[in-house]
Each structure stands twice: as structure tokens, then as C-alpha cells.
Design a protein around this motif. Structure first.
Motif, PDB file in Angstrom:
ATOM      1  N   LYS A 120       0.963  -1.209  -0.129  1.00 56.22           N
ATOM      2  CA  LYS A 120       0.008   0.049   0.102  1.00 56.22           C
ATOM      3  C   LYS A 120       0.742   1.288  -0.043  1.00 56.22           C
ATOM      4  O   LYS A 120       0.568   2.142  -0.557  1.00 56.22           O
ATOM      5  CB  LYS A 120      -0.921   0.063   1.194  1.00 56.22           C
ATOM      6  CG  LYS A 120      -2.180  -0.936   1.163  1.00 56.22           C
ATOM      7  CD  LYS A 120      -2.999  -0.679   2.504  1.00 56.22           C
ATOM      8  CE  LYS A 120      -3.925  -1.910   2.371  1.00 56.22           C
ATOM      9  NZ  LYS A 120      -4.793  -1.735   3.516  1.00 56.22           N
TER      10      LYS A 120
ATOM     11  N   VAL B 133       2.557   1.790  -3.610  1.00 50.40           N
ATOM     12  CA  VAL B 133       1.204   2.165  -4.502  1.00 50.40           C
ATOM     13  C   VAL B 133       1.015   3.732  -4.119  1.00 50.40           C
ATOM     14  O   VAL B 133       1.097   4.662  -5.219  1.00 50.40           O
ATOM     15  CB  VAL B 133       0.006   1.375  -4.134  1.00 50.40           C
ATOM     16  CG1 VAL B 133      -1.081   1.933  -4.991  1.00 50.40           C
ATOM     17  CG2 VAL B 133       0.261  -0.031  -4.799  1.00 50.40           C
ATOM     18  N   ARG B 134       0.791   4.288  -2.760  1.00 50.04           N
ATOM     19  CA  ARG B 134       0.661   5.418  -2.453  1.00 50.04           C
ATOM     20  C   ARG B 134       1.952   6.334  -3.051  1.00 50.04           C
ATOM     21  O   ARG B 134       1.780   7.500  -3.411  1.00 50.04           O
ATOM     22  CB  ARG B 134       0.606   5.494  -0.999  1.00 50.04           C
ATOM     23  CG  ARG B 134      -0.043   6.948  -0.645  1.00 50.04           C
ATOM     24  CD  ARG B 134      -0.312   6.960   0.962  1.00 50.04           C
ATOM     25  NE  ARG B 134       0.559   6.286   1.919  1.00 50.04           N
ATOM     26  CZ  ARG B 134       0.031   5.251   2.254  1.00 50.04           C
ATOM     27  NH1 ARG B 134      -1.085   4.506   2.208  1.00 50.04           N
ATOM     28  NH2 ARG B 134       1.118   4.329   3.271  1.00 50.04           N
ATOM     29  N   GLU B 135       3.063   5.920  -2.869  1.00 51.48           N
ATOM     30  CA  GLU B 135       4.368   6.688  -3.421  1.00 51.48           C
ATOM     31  C   GLU B 135       4.201   6.828  -4.753  1.00 51.48           C
ATOM     32  O   GLU B 135       4.698   7.648  -5.162  1.00 51.48           O
ATOM     33  CB  GLU B 135       5.596   6.038  -2.899  1.00 51.48           C
ATOM     34  CG  GLU B 135       5.871   6.353  -1.377  1.00 51.48           C
ATOM     35  CD  GLU B 135       7.155   5.167  -1.004  1.00 51.48           C
ATOM     36  OE1 GLU B 135       7.858   4.878  -1.978  1.00 51.48           O
ATOM     37  OE2 GLU B 135       7.308   4.980   0.281  1.00 51.48           O
ATOM     38  N   LEU B 136       4.082   5.640  -5.512  1.00 51.85           N
ATOM     39  CA  LEU B 136       3.839   5.954  -6.885  1.00 51.85           C
ATOM     40  C   LEU B 136       2.899   6.823  -7.423  1.00 51.85           C
ATOM     41  O   LEU B 136       2.827   7.499  -8.145  1.00 51.85           O
ATOM     42  CB  LEU B 136       3.703   4.418  -7.685  1.00 51.85           C
ATOM     43  CG  LEU B 136       4.643   3.435  -7.604  1.00 51.85           C
ATOM     44  CD1 LEU B 136       4.254   2.140  -7.939  1.00 51.85           C
ATOM     45  CD2 LEU B 136       5.907   3.836  -8.378  1.00 51.85           C
ATOM     46  N   LYS B 137       1.668   6.902  -6.702  1.00 54.48           N
ATOM     47  CA  LYS B 137       0.544   7.707  -7.288  1.00 54.48           C
ATOM     48  C   LYS B 137       0.883   9.197  -6.937  1.00 54.48           C
ATOM     49  O   LYS B 137       0.768  10.305  -7.513  1.00 54.48           O
ATOM     50  CB  LYS B 137      -0.606   7.515  -6.260  1.00 54.48           C
ATOM     51  CG  LYS B 137      -1.364   6.140  -6.711  1.00 54.48           C
ATOM     52  CD  LYS B 137      -2.727   6.228  -5.909  1.00 54.48           C
ATOM     53  CE  LYS B 137      -3.522   5.028  -6.711  1.00 54.48           C
ATOM     54  NZ  LYS B 137      -4.835   4.621  -5.908  1.00 54.48           N
ATOM     55  N   GLU B 138       1.619   9.445  -5.943  1.00 60.09           N
ATOM     56  CA  GLU B 138       2.138  10.971  -5.484  1.00 60.09           C
ATOM     57  C   GLU B 138       3.108  11.026  -6.500  1.00 60.09           C
ATOM     58  O   GLU B 138       3.024  12.378  -6.962  1.00 60.09           O
ATOM     59  CB  GLU B 138       2.756  10.914  -3.989  1.00 60.09           C
ATOM     60  CG  GLU B 138       1.676  10.831  -2.876  1.00 60.09           C
ATOM     61  CD  GLU B 138       2.314  10.511  -1.570  1.00 60.09           C
ATOM     62  OE1 GLU B 138       3.420  10.581  -1.351  1.00 60.09           O
ATOM     63  OE2 GLU B 138       1.511  10.527  -0.582  1.00 60.09           O
ATOM     64  N   LYS B 139       3.995  10.191  -6.757  1.00 60.89           N
ATOM     65  CA  LYS B 139       5.107  10.643  -7.893  1.00 60.89           C
ATOM     66  C   LYS B 139       4.390  10.893  -9.133  1.00 60.89           C
ATOM     67  O   LYS B 139       4.825  11.807  -9.643  1.00 60.89           O
ATOM     68  CB  LYS B 139       6.093   9.432  -8.162  1.00 60.89           C
ATOM     69  CG  LYS B 139       7.279   9.563  -8.894  1.00 60.89           C
ATOM     70  CD  LYS B 139       8.146   8.548  -8.956  1.00 60.89           C
ATOM     71  CE  LYS B 139       9.156   8.606  -9.904  1.00 60.89           C
ATOM     72  NZ  LYS B 139      10.048   7.345 -10.061  1.00 60.89           N
ATOM     73  N   LYS B 140       3.408  10.207  -9.631  1.00 60.55           N
ATOM     74  CA  LYS B 140       2.667  10.251 -10.801  1.00 60.55           C
ATOM     75  C   LYS B 140       1.915  11.759 -11.003  1.00 60.55           C
ATOM     76  O   LYS B 140       2.040  12.584 -11.882  1.00 60.55           O
ATOM     77  CB  LYS B 140       1.772   9.316 -11.094  1.00 60.55           C
ATOM     78  CG  LYS B 140       1.049   9.359 -12.386  1.00 60.55           C
ATOM     79  CD  LYS B 140       0.360   7.862 -12.569  1.00 60.55           C
ATOM     80  CE  LYS B 140      -0.199   7.900 -14.091  1.00 60.55           C
ATOM     81  NZ  LYS B 140      -1.141   6.637 -14.177  1.00 60.55           N
ATOM     82  N   ALA B 141       1.527  12.057  -9.893  1.00 57.93           N
ATOM     83  CA  ALA B 141       0.623  13.213  -9.791  1.00 57.93           C
ATOM     84  C   ALA B 141       1.562  14.490  -9.541  1.00 57.93           C
ATOM     85  O   ALA B 141       1.384  15.639 -10.342  1.00 57.93           O
ATOM     86  CB  ALA B 141      -0.039  13.377  -8.222  1.00 57.93           C
TER      87      ALA B 141
ATOM     88  N   LYS C 265       2.777  15.132 -13.189  1.00 62.57           N
ATOM     89  CA  LYS C 265       1.731  15.803 -14.156  1.00 62.57           C
ATOM     90  C   LYS C 265       1.739  17.389 -13.842  1.00 62.57           C
ATOM     91  O   LYS C 265       1.415  18.040 -14.852  1.00 62.57           O
ATOM     92  CB  LYS C 265       0.305  15.286 -13.721  1.00 62.57           C
ATOM     93  CG  LYS C 265      -0.129  13.799 -14.138  1.00 62.57           C
ATOM     94  CD  LYS C 265      -1.469  13.426 -13.694  1.00 62.57           C
ATOM     95  CE  LYS C 265      -1.766  12.285 -14.261  1.00 62.57           C
ATOM     96  NZ  LYS C 265      -3.111  11.813 -13.964  1.00 62.57           N
TER      97      LYS C 265
END
Length: 136
Positions: A118, A121-129, A132
Motif C-alpha cells: 500500500k 502504491v501510494r508513493e507511485l501515485k504521489e510521484k505520478k501526480a 503531471k
């Protein structure tokens, strides 16, 4: 030390009971198909000790007084033990404690893995955001 081999309806199972200073440890080993004498000897010589070393859960048992037993009575007791299926309740209790301990260890390990996943996944989402918003 006592080894009991029996058929539980589906598999041939061996139960090893080791009593030491009023403490009983028990382990279960599944042979699968009906074991031959050589397989049982191999189990006793090699795998039984490895299996018993890994046990940590013990059950307190009452020490029995050892008296001289009439040979006829001893023969009757031996015949009774051979005819009796299954294992002692103390052994079942010891195996159940060991099973529960392993279950708890596995649960904590899987919980840690789940939390790590988890977090990843949270770190990947933050990095992706953040990526952007980088150009704007």
C-alpha cells in the motif's frame, strides 16, 4: 519419544510425540501414500529430528509413576496401543498450539507485506501526480 503412523481417511500420517521433563511436544508429518518400512526408517533417521527441532510450543503433562508392570499386563497394553487409532489429546493440543503460532506469524508477515505494498502504491501515485504538475 513416540511415533504413531495411521491412516486418517485420505493420507497416511505420522505423529511424533516427545516428552521431556513434564513437557510434551508433538509434530505431524504427512506421508501421503502408505509408507514402506524404508520410508519410515528414513523419516526417523533424518526428517523427524529436523521436524522436532522446529517446534517451540509445549504442553504440560503429568508425569506418570513408573512401577514394575506384570508382563501379561504389559502385553495387553501394547496390544491396546496398537489397536488404538489416532494420537493422545496432549499431542493434539501441542500440535494445535504450534499450528496457531505459525498462523499468527504468517498473518503478521502478510499484514506487513500488505502495508508495504500500500505504501509503495501510494508513493507511485504521489510521484505520478507530481510529474503531471511539473510542466505547468
Amino acid at each position: 519419544m513416540k511415533l504413531t503412523v495411521y491412516h486418517d481417511g485420505q493420507y497416511w500420517v505420522g505423529v511424533v510425540e516427545q516428552e521431556d521433563q513434564g513437557k510434551l511436544k508433538a509434530a505431524r508429518y504427512i506421508f501421503g501414500r502408505e509408507p514402506k518400512d524404508e520410508e519410515i526408517l528414513h523419516f526417523i533417521r533424518e526428517e523427524m529430528w529436523r521436524l522436532l527441532r522446529g517446534l517451540s510450543q509445549e504442553v504440560a503433562v503429568k508425569l506418570s509413576d513408573t512401577k514394575k508392570v506384570n508382563p501379561k499386563r504389559l502385553a495387553r497394553q501394547a496390544a491396546y496401543e496398537l489397536s488404538k487409532n489416532g494420537v493422545s489429546t496432549h499431542a493434539q493440543k501441542a500440535m494445535n498450539l504450534e499450528y496457531e503460532k505459525n498462523k499468527r506469524e504468517k498473518q503478521t508477515c502478510s499484514n506487513q507485506q500488505r502495508e508495504a505494498m500500500k505504501a509503495r502504491v501510494r508513493e507511485l501515485k504521489e510521484k505520478k501526480a507530481k510529474e503531471k504538475h511539473r510542466g505547468h
